[in-house]
Design a protein around this motif. Structure first.
Motif, PDB file in Angstrom:
ATOM      1  N   THR A  28      -4.840  -2.863   9.843  1.00 56.59           N
ATOM      2  CA  THR A  28      -5.947  -3.525  10.539  1.00 56.59           C
ATOM      3  C   THR A  28      -5.631  -4.998  10.811  1.00 56.59           C
ATOM      4  O   THR A  28      -5.895  -5.520  11.896  1.00 56.59           O
ATOM      5  CB  THR A  28      -7.240  -3.411   9.720  1.00 56.59           C
ATOM      6  OG1 THR A  28      -7.552  -2.027   9.493  1.00 56.59           O
ATOM      7  CG2 THR A  28      -8.414  -4.059  10.459  1.00 56.59           C
ATOM      8  N   GLY A  78       0.809  -1.214   0.000  1.00 58.08           N
ATOM      9  CA  GLY A  78       0.000   0.000   0.000  1.00 58.08           C
ATOM     10  C   GLY A  78       0.837   1.256   0.000  1.00 58.08           C
ATOM     11  O   GLY A  78       0.566   2.210  -0.750  1.00 58.08           O
ATOM     12  N   LEU A  94      -5.758   6.451  -3.779  1.00 56.84           N
ATOM     13  CA  LEU A  94      -6.777   5.769  -2.982  1.00 56.84           C
ATOM     14  C   LEU A  94      -6.553   4.261  -2.848  1.00 56.84           C
ATOM     15  O   LEU A  94      -6.683   3.715  -1.743  1.00 56.84           O
ATOM     16  CB  LEU A  94      -8.165   6.046  -3.570  1.00 56.84           C
ATOM     17  CG  LEU A  94      -9.356   5.838  -2.633  1.00 56.84           C
ATOM     18  CD1 LEU A  94      -9.181   6.631  -1.347  1.00 56.84           C
ATOM     19  CD2 LEU A  94     -10.656   6.211  -3.325  1.00 56.84           C
ATOM     20  N   PRO A  95      -6.205   3.522  -3.921  1.00 58.23           N
ATOM     21  CA  PRO A  95      -5.935   2.077  -3.747  1.00 58.23           C
ATOM     22  C   PRO A  95      -4.826   1.805  -2.739  1.00 58.23           C
ATOM     23  O   PRO A  95      -4.942   0.888  -1.908  1.00 58.23           O
ATOM     24  CB  PRO A  95      -5.542   1.622  -5.156  1.00 58.23           C
ATOM     25  CG  PRO A  95      -6.216   2.602  -6.062  1.00 58.23           C
ATOM     26  CD  PRO A  95      -6.142   3.906  -5.345  1.00 58.23           C
ATOM     27  N   ILE A 146      -3.912   3.775  -0.281  1.00 62.98           N
ATOM     28  CA  ILE A 146      -4.423   4.138   1.047  1.00 62.98           C
ATOM     29  C   ILE A 146      -5.237   2.989   1.638  1.00 62.98           C
ATOM     30  O   ILE A 146      -5.078   2.615   2.806  1.00 62.98           O
ATOM     31  CB  ILE A 146      -5.288   5.414   0.948  1.00 62.98           C
ATOM     32  CG1 ILE A 146      -4.398   6.626   0.618  1.00 62.98           C
ATOM     33  CG2 ILE A 146      -6.059   5.656   2.240  1.00 62.98           C
ATOM     34  CD1 ILE A 146      -5.172   7.883   0.314  1.00 62.98           C
ATOM     35  N   LEU A 147      -6.120   2.412   0.835  1.00 64.58           N
ATOM     36  CA  LEU A 147      -6.967   1.317   1.311  1.00 64.58           C
ATOM     37  C   LEU A 147      -6.134   0.088   1.668  1.00 64.58           C
ATOM     38  O   LEU A 147      -6.395  -0.588   2.672  1.00 64.58           O
ATOM     39  CB  LEU A 147      -8.015   0.972   0.255  1.00 64.58           C
ATOM     40  CG  LEU A 147      -9.049   2.080  -0.039  1.00 64.58           C
ATOM     41  CD1 LEU A 147      -9.962   1.670  -1.183  1.00 64.58           C
ATOM     42  CD2 LEU A 147      -9.853   2.401   1.213  1.00 64.58           C
ATOM     43  N   LEU A 148      -5.128  -0.211   0.848  1.00 65.32           N
ATOM     44  CA  LEU A 148      -4.247  -1.349   1.146  1.00 65.32           C
ATOM     45  C   LEU A 148      -3.505  -1.126   2.466  1.00 65.32           C
ATOM     46  O   LEU A 148      -3.378  -2.041   3.287  1.00 65.32           O
ATOM     47  CB  LEU A 148      -3.244  -1.550   0.006  1.00 65.32           C
ATOM     48  CG  LEU A 148      -3.728  -2.306  -1.221  1.00 65.32           C
ATOM     49  CD1 LEU A 148      -2.655  -2.288  -2.304  1.00 65.32           C
ATOM     50  CD2 LEU A 148      -4.089  -3.753  -0.878  1.00 65.32           C
ATOM     51  N   THR A 149      -2.997   0.074   2.653  1.00 62.57           N
ATOM     52  CA  THR A 149      -2.265   0.385   3.879  1.00 62.57           C
ATOM     53  C   THR A 149      -3.162   0.239   5.105  1.00 62.57           C
ATOM     54  O   THR A 149      -2.770  -0.347   6.124  1.00 62.57           O
ATOM     55  CB  THR A 149      -1.686   1.809   3.820  1.00 62.57           C
ATOM     56  OG1 THR A 149      -0.880   1.942   2.646  1.00 62.57           O
ATOM     57  CG2 THR A 149      -0.827   2.101   5.047  1.00 62.57           C
ATOM     58  N   LEU A 150      -4.368   0.764   5.022  1.00 62.73           N
ATOM     59  CA  LEU A 150      -5.316   0.633   6.123  1.00 62.73           C
ATOM     60  C   LEU A 150      -5.661  -0.830   6.402  1.00 62.73           C
ATOM     61  O   LEU A 150      -5.751  -1.256   7.560  1.00 62.73           O
ATOM     62  CB  LEU A 150      -6.594   1.412   5.808  1.00 62.73           C
ATOM     63  CG  LEU A 150      -6.513   2.934   5.931  1.00 62.73           C
ATOM     64  CD1 LEU A 150      -7.797   3.577   5.417  1.00 62.73           C
ATOM     65  CD2 LEU A 150      -6.265   3.338   7.386  1.00 62.73           C
ATOM     66  N   LEU A 151      -5.822  -1.620   5.323  1.00 62.08           N
ATOM     67  CA  LEU A 151      -6.111  -3.040   5.487  1.00 62.08           C
ATOM     68  C   LEU A 151      -4.959  -3.746   6.172  1.00 62.08           C
ATOM     69  O   LEU A 151      -5.162  -4.553   7.093  1.00 62.08           O
ATOM     70  CB  LEU A 151      -6.392  -3.684   4.119  1.00 62.08           C
ATOM     71  CG  LEU A 151      -6.576  -5.210   4.120  1.00 62.08           C
ATOM     72  CD1 LEU A 151      -7.762  -5.606   4.992  1.00 62.08           C
ATOM     73  CD2 LEU A 151      -6.758  -5.726   2.688  1.00 62.08           C
TER      74      LEU A 151
END
Length: 273
Positions: A268, A104, A257-258, A260-265
């Motif tokens: 988590t 990410g 955005l992709p 960002i979402l990967l990093t957040l995933l």
């Protein structure tokens, strides 16, 4: 210069680190400092300050995005080194989270450089990438050395907490860094000290932020797997995107955005482990 930049980061951090160490010493008593502890502090200092200079040199040698991409491989390298040499293998879920997080962050920084194939074409393992990768490797050494220093201090002082070890490790690592860099600058580029009068206000800000960040890192490394701490710390990349949009007027949020979402995933998954 890159060296003076690093010097300011450590020198203006030192008063805060000294104050924290003195406060704990008055409150809880002065800890016994073993030669093992001081040795690991010295290793941490040399690796960390060299990494700092290498990263600044990378930024000045080429693309910022290229430098960050290779620098952020540090997270994956830390997981590999931890599993191979320091008995810190991540779980399957944690390892997957580290990989997703690293992917990410790389995606975010590639998106800052361009879109689609243009971003990958702009990515070259040139001088900038080489210095950034060197920085990543050195930071891996520094991270495990400071964790070993914390452990050595607590072994010599069984009543000391992880936080006590983090404060002492930070203080002794920082003063060693300041001494080494001060002597180097006096020898190689003494005229650069004249810049301190011009930039001291900015240096204070750097030192304040550097102290707070370093204390959090040192403390986190002592209480969990180093690779987990580094991966969760990639939240800084998301904050960098937000600041880039707010302060620097960057407009490429959709491309990032992709990533960002990967990093957040990834973060988590590690927190769920």
């Amino acid at each position: 210069s890159a060296t003076l930049n690093s010097w300011s980061r450590f020198t203006f951090c030192l008063p805060y680190a000294a104050l924290a160490a003195i406060t704990l010493g008055i409150k809880d008593g002065w800890p016994e400092l073993s030669s093992t502890f001081l040795g690991f502090c010295a290793i941490t200092a040399v690796a960390q300050l060299t990494a700092n200079v290498a990263l600044i040199t990378a930024f000045r040698s080429g693309s910022f995005g290229e430098s960050i991409v290779f620098h952020k491989l540090e997270v994956v390298l830390t997981a590999i080194a931890g599993a191979m040499f320091f008995s810190e293998p991540p779980s399957m879920l944690g390892g997957f989270g580290i990989a997703v997080c690293a992917a990410g962050v790389i995606a975010i920084n590639l998106a800052r450089e361009g879109s689609g194939e243009s971003a990958w074409r702009g990515l070259r393992f040139g001088r900038s990438g080489q210095f950034a990768l060197l920085c990543a490797v050195l930071l891996v050494f520094a991270s495990f050395a400071l964790k070993l220093a914390n452990g050595a201090l607590r072994a010599a002082n069984p009543e000391a907490s992880f936080f006590d070890g983090a404060v002492q490790t930070l203080f002794h690592t920082t003063w060693i860094e300041v001494v080494i860099l001060s002597l180097w600058i006096l020898w190689r580029e003494p005229a650069s000290f004249r810049e301190v009068e011009k930039h001291w206000k900015r240096m204070i800000v750097i030192g304040s932020a550097g102290f707070t960040a370093s204390l959090c890192w040192f403390w986190a490394f002592s209480i969990t797997i180093v690779a987990y701490a580094k991966a969760v710390g990639q939240i800084e990349s998301l904050l960098a995107v937000a600041l880039g949009i707010r302060i620097m007027g960057e407009k490429n949020l959709i491309r990032q955005l992709p990533g960002i979402l990967l990093t957040l995933l990834g973060i988590t998954l590690i927190l769920l482990d």
